[in-house]
Design a protein around this motif. Structure first.
Motif: not given
Length: 211
Positions: A130-135, A149-150, A205-211
């Protein structure tokens, strides 16, 4: 073809998901799916994390179950990923339930894209919560599109990397070599797309946000 793999990590970390053509449950991930009213197309694992009644719950509802011995060389997640690409070699595969728990499991999952047998498919693999994606990126030039939202952007060199160039990001690089695995964390997009290029290595590559 879009395939969702659901591992046994804490489902409170799951991202919202929809639009998958196939859902594969991995070990305890099957139980989490069923208790949310979602019947996976395939259940795979050694199921050593389930008690007898939980196994019965999974085995009685899922049409296809592939069992493996508890003592084996591959993790259940590796077996699920291998099965997904054996059946659907052009699929885009998203793995959830792979974060938020044991650190050894997280690292094993992060390095899936580096395994020789999965490298031909690495750019088809995504890990998400819910707070990160990894490609995964292989050598060449790439455009990275900012996800809604990232807030943050990171480049994790999973192997030594040569000639890494980053543009349209807060902290840019120009043809820098990294001799060991390195995580370049807490970068940010300047516009809606970042430019990445490198000549050797594998990058997550990591896109993330604070949750």
């Amino acid at each position: 073809m879009k395939i969702l793999l659901v591992a046994g990590g804490d489902p409170t970390y799951w991202p919202a998901f929809a639009g998958f053509d196939k859902i594969i449950g991995i070990d305890r991930g099957n139980l989490f799916l069923l208790r949310r009213g979602i019947v996976p197309d395939l259940a795979i694992g050694d199921f050593d994390s389930l008690n007898a009644s939980e196994k019965k719950e999974v085995f009685s509802q899922v049409a296809e179950v592939l069992t493996s011995p508890a003592e084996k060389d591959d993790t259940d997640t590796q077996l699920a990923l291998l099965t997904a690409f054996e059946r659907f070699p052009k699929a885009q595969v998203t793995l959830i339930g792979a974060t938020g728990g044991r650190l050894d499991h997280l690292l094993a999952n992060l390095w899936l894209g580096v395994e020789l047998r999965f490298q031909p498919f690495s750019t088809q693999i995504r890990i998400a919560d819910k707070g990160n994606s990894v490609d995964y990126l292989m050598p060449g030039s790439h455009q990275i599109v900012k996800e809604a939202q990232m807030s943050y952007l990171a480049f994790c060199c999973l192997t030594p990397v040569k000639q890494l160039t980053l543009k349209n990001v807060k902290y840019e690089l120009s043809a820098i070599d990294f001799l060991q695995p390195t995580s370049l964390a807490s970068n940010e997009f300047l516009t809606g797309e970042a430019e990445v290029s490198f000549s050797e290595g594998i990058i997550a590559v990591i896109q993330s946000r604070d949750v």
